[in-house]
Design an enzyme around this catalytic site. Structure first.
Site, short mmCIF file in Angstrom:
data_model
loop_
_atom_site.label_atom_id
_atom_site.label_comp_id
_atom_site.label_asym_id
_atom_site.label_seq_id
_atom_site.Cartn_x
_atom_site.Cartn_y
_atom_site.Cartn_z
N LEU A 23 3.69 2.06 -3.81
CA LEU A 23 2.23 2.16 -3.88
C LEU A 23 1.89 3.22 -2.86
O LEU A 23 2.37 3.15 -1.73
CB LEU A 23 1.56 0.84 -3.51
CG LEU A 23 1.61 -0.28 -4.55
CD1 LEU A 23 1.08 -1.58 -3.95
CD2 LEU A 23 0.82 0.09 -5.78
N ASP A 24 1.09 4.21 -3.23
CA ASP A 24 0.80 5.27 -2.26
C ASP A 24 -0.04 4.72 -1.10
O ASP A 24 -0.51 3.59 -1.13
CB ASP A 24 0.16 6.49 -2.93
CG ASP A 24 -1.18 6.22 -3.57
OD1 ASP A 24 -1.96 5.42 -3.03
OD2 ASP A 24 -1.46 6.82 -4.61
N GLU A 25 -0.19 5.53 -0.09
CA GLU A 25 -0.86 5.11 1.15
C GLU A 25 -2.26 4.54 0.88
O GLU A 25 -2.67 3.59 1.55
CB GLU A 25 -0.94 6.32 2.09
CG GLU A 25 -1.39 6.00 3.48
CD GLU A 25 -1.30 7.20 4.41
OE1 GLU A 25 -1.58 7.03 5.60
OE2 GLU A 25 -0.97 8.32 3.95
N SER A 37 -3.29 3.04 -1.85
CA SER A 37 -3.28 1.94 -2.80
C SER A 37 -2.88 0.64 -2.12
O SER A 37 -2.24 0.65 -1.07
CB SER A 37 -2.32 2.25 -3.95
OG SER A 37 -2.73 3.42 -4.62
#
Length: 191
Positions: free
Chosen positions: A45-47, A49
């Site tokens: 999950l990106d930063e 998210s």
């Protein structure tokens, strides 16, 4: 050798990794729990998210969960009131940019979420009401291109403001609070 498996509600602002070699200081998963050596995040999950993230010491389990056989469901808060037309476009697949080329996403499940989810406050305020209305949708995919769900909502005219993964296979985020970690015996992905 016995393996360890964890279910985590990844908070906003954390990277889905344990080591970050660049100079800027980043928040890493190891700050949330005393994970055993060899623990890895399954997928990312990106930063910006949040939500359900599975971690394991078992590389084979990681491959299974990242496969196209396992659905991942996301709740997205978007800019504006999302339309049924946009939902239909998402369901049928939309064209996004990926690795410098055009890519059409695979058909997926999508619907409007009428009741505002109770995920609690995000680490950083999204924006205030003066900037117009927002709405929520659910998007379930089984492919995972870089920032795919964000690109999909933007492609239909409703940029993502907040993205929370709520389900991987049959595993649900449920009431797990941001930053909370549960160790489990195994991942129950199917019925």
């Amino acid at each position: 050798m016995s393996h360890h498996h964890f279910i985590l509600h990844k908070p906003y602002g954390y990277l889905s990794q344990f080591i970050y070699e660049l100079k800027r200081k980043k928040k890493l998963l190891g700050e949330l729990h005393n994970f055993p050596v060899g623990t890895m995040a399954i997928g990312r999950l990106d930063e910006d998210s949040e939500g359900l993230l599975l971690l394991t010491t078992d590389g084979k389990m990681s491959e299974i969960i990242r496969s196209k056989k396992v659905d991942k469901e996301y709740y997205v808060q978007v800019d504006g009131i999302i339309t049924l037309e946009a939902i239909e476009q998402l369901k049928n697949g939309v064209e996004i940019g990926f690795n410098g080329t055009k890519y059409t996403t695979k058909p997926c499940e999508a619907f409007i979420v009428n009741e505002i989810p109770n995920f609690g406050a995000r680490g950083k305020k999204i924006r205030d009401e003066r900037h117009g209305p927002t709405s929520w949708a659910s998007i379930t995919v089984n492919e995972g291109k870089f920032r795919q769900v964000r690109k999909m909502t933007a492609a239909v005219g409703f940029p993502t403001l907040r993205l929370v993964r709520v389900r991987i296979g049959k595993l649900l985020l449920n009431d797990l609070q941001a930053g909370e970690v549960l160790e489990v015996e195994n991942f129950q992905l199917n019925d």
